[in-house]
Design an enzyme around this catalytic site. Structure first.
Site, PDB file in Angstrom:
ATOM      1  N   GLY A  29      12.751  -7.396  -5.353  1.00  0.00           N
ATOM      2  CA  GLY A  29      11.956  -8.126  -4.368  1.00  0.00           C
ATOM      3  C   GLY A  29      11.479  -7.223  -3.246  1.00  0.00           C
ATOM      4  CG  HIS A  32       6.296  -1.764  -1.978  1.00  0.00           C
ATOM      5  ND1 HIS A  32       5.895  -1.049  -3.091  1.00  0.00           N
ATOM      6  CD2 HIS A  32       7.616  -1.468  -1.811  1.00  0.00           C
ATOM      7  CE1 HIS A  32       6.895  -0.338  -3.551  1.00  0.00           C
ATOM      8  NE2 HIS A  32       7.962  -0.582  -2.813  1.00  0.00           N
ATOM      9  CG  HIS A  35       7.595  -3.566  -6.105  1.00  0.00           C
ATOM     10  ND1 HIS A  35       7.804  -3.651  -4.750  1.00  0.00           N
ATOM     11  CD2 HIS A  35       8.686  -2.967  -6.608  1.00  0.00           C
ATOM     12  CE1 HIS A  35       8.982  -3.134  -4.450  1.00  0.00           C
ATOM     13  NE2 HIS A  35       9.541  -2.703  -5.558  1.00  0.00           N
ATOM     14  CD  GLN A  59      20.657  -2.180  -8.284  1.00  0.00           C
ATOM     15  OE1 GLN A  59      20.510  -2.859  -9.292  1.00  0.00           O
ATOM     16  NE2 GLN A  59      19.695  -1.413  -7.799  1.00  0.00           N
ATOM     17  CB  VAL A 174       2.061   3.204  -5.491  1.00  0.00           C
ATOM     18  CG1 VAL A 174       0.999   2.806  -4.479  1.00  0.00           C
ATOM     19  CG2 VAL A 174       1.658   2.764  -6.898  1.00  0.00           C
TER      20      VAL A 174
HETATM   21  P1  AMP Z   1      12.872  -1.837  -6.357  1.00  0.00           P
HETATM   22  O1  AMP Z   1      12.817  -3.305  -6.362  1.00  0.00           O
HETATM   23  O2  AMP Z   1      12.188  -1.245  -5.154  1.00  0.00           O
HETATM   24  O3  AMP Z   1      14.216  -1.267  -6.601  1.00  0.00           O
HETATM   25  O4  AMP Z   1      11.980  -1.329  -7.548  1.00  0.00           O
HETATM   26  C1  AMP Z   1      11.551  -2.098  -8.622  1.00  0.00           C
HETATM   27  C2  AMP Z   1      10.694  -1.217  -9.491  1.00  0.00           C
HETATM   28  O5  AMP Z   1       9.554  -0.780  -8.748  1.00  0.00           O
HETATM   29  C3  AMP Z   1      11.421   0.056  -9.956  1.00  0.00           C
HETATM   30  O6  AMP Z   1      11.060   0.318 -11.306  1.00  0.00           O
HETATM   31  C4  AMP Z   1      10.883   1.092  -9.014  1.00  0.00           C
HETATM   32  O7  AMP Z   1      10.920   2.399  -9.565  1.00  0.00           O
HETATM   33  C5  AMP Z   1       9.456   0.621  -8.821  1.00  0.00           C
HETATM   34  N1  AMP Z   1       8.890   1.163  -7.593  1.00  0.00           N
HETATM   35  C6  AMP Z   1       9.422   1.119  -6.345  1.00  0.00           C
HETATM   36  N2  AMP Z   1       8.632   1.780  -5.481  1.00  0.00           N
HETATM   37  C7  AMP Z   1       7.578   2.261  -6.179  1.00  0.00           C
HETATM   38  C8  AMP Z   1       6.424   3.031  -5.859  1.00  0.00           C
HETATM   39  N3  AMP Z   1       6.202   3.470  -4.624  1.00  0.00           N
HETATM   40  N4  AMP Z   1       5.555   3.326  -6.855  1.00  0.00           N
HETATM   41  C9  AMP Z   1       5.777   2.900  -8.123  1.00  0.00           C
HETATM   42  N5  AMP Z   1       6.844   2.174  -8.497  1.00  0.00           N
HETATM   43  C10 AMP Z   1       7.739   1.860  -7.548  1.00  0.00           C
END
Ligand code: AMP
Length: 299
Positions: A29, A32, A35, A59, A174
């Site tokens: 969640g 941004h 995602h 985690q 990104v």
């Molecule tokens: P998170 O919820 O932020 O732990 O991430 C969910 C998914 O989004 C994971 O596969 C992350 O690697 C990916 N993710 C998070 N930040 C970015 C970003 N800046 N660019 C691309 N993918 C991202």
């Protein structure tokens, strides 16, 4: 929105029975644009796209930010929908873990280095929850960000080792215009910290340039990145390394033509930031450069 595994399974089973393909984007969640890109890619490539939103207690280590982690399910559902998601799966902790868990997934080797060394048990929590999400989702393509390179390597290995019916796809990072990788944890940065945070990207680019210029010594590559980050005292550097992209180990020396992954982690005030970049020894232009790196590995 689905909140139970039963609802999710029923929805996706009937989609697959109708011949439709399923894409899964697992997240915690606080969505941004980063995602959003994963969701957009999934929606482009799959008939039905599910975004899971679950802050996974397994985690987070003791003293980490599980309680403080930003949560806003309504905003997440809106962003996911705009990016092309068909369904948001937002289970409660008790839905995911109805009783204390006795079975966990451990991916050997890849999980004790780098993030694993600083966050003991973190990747067991990640692989266990991702295994559960894969089991609840069923056959699908699953989209993960290269931003979390080690996580991507661990999940890929788990899916392959356990013959899961899931194609794991890694998508480019990104960034903000100044190079800072988008992260839900960037909100922890003060305005001053936010100004210096892009130095991580500068350090990675310096390392990538050296690799593209033909440097083969991981220690030399690492020390150039360390030197860049040492110019800003606010960073508490955890690691800045050059490794093999799959094994995450540094060889005594790389060979010309070898792919190299550069990974940095540093604490900056309340935030712990991680980022990475790729390069190939002796190859110009760098095919992993952020402008060129628009394809999804495995797509
Ligand atoms: P998170 O919820 O932020 O732990 O991430 C969910 C998914 O989004 C994971 O596969 C992350 O690697 C990916 N993710 C998070 N930040 C970015 C970003 N800046 N660019 C691309 N993918 C991202």
């Amino acid at each position: 929105m689905a909140t139970t595994a039963a609802e999710l399974g029923a929805r996706l089973d009937s989609a697959r029975a109708g011949g439709l393909s399923v894409g899964l984007v697992p997240t915690m969640g606080a969505l941004h644009r980063g995602h959003g890109e994963l969701i957009r890619l999934a929606a482009d490539q799959c008939d039905v796209t599910v975004v899971s939103v679950f802050v996974n207690p397994l985690q987070f280590g003791a003293g980490e930010d599980f309680e403080a982690y930003p949560r806003d399910l309504n905003a997440d559902a809106e962003l996911a929908g705009r990016a092309g998601a068909d369904l948001v799966f937002a289970p409660s902790v008790s839905e995911m873990y109805p009783s204390p868990i006795q079975t966990t997934v451990h991916v050997d080797g890849l999980t004790t280095v780098l993030e694993g060394a600083f966050r003991p048990g973190h990747f067991d929590g990640v692989s266990t929850v991702v295994a559960k999400l894969f089991a609840m989702t069923g056959r699908c393509r699953a989209y993960f960000g290269q931003k979390d390179w080690q996580q991507l390597a661990v999940v890929r290995r788990m899916a392959s080792d356990l013959s899961m019916p899931v194609q794991v796809i890694g998508c480019p990072t990104v960034r903000e215009d100044d190079g800072l990788a988008l992260s839900s944890r960037n909100i922890y940065l003060t305005p001053t910290e936010r100004e210096v945070a892009p130095l991580i990207h500068v350090a990675l680019q310096a390392g990538a340039q050296l690799v593209a210029d033909g440097e083969t010594d991981p220690v030399t590559i690492s020390s150039v990145m360390v030197a860049v980050l040492a110019t800003e005292l606010a960073f508490d550097l955890h690691y800045a390394v050059a490794v093999d992209p799959d094994s995450l180990q540094s060889p005594p020396a790389f060979n010309p033509g070898d792919p190299v992954r550069l990974l940095v982690a540093a604490r900056l005030g309340r935030a712990r930031l991680i980022d990475n970049a790729g390069a190939i020894v002796g190859l110009h232009p760098n095919p992993y450069d952020r402008k060129a790196d628009t394809t999804c590995a495995g797509a």
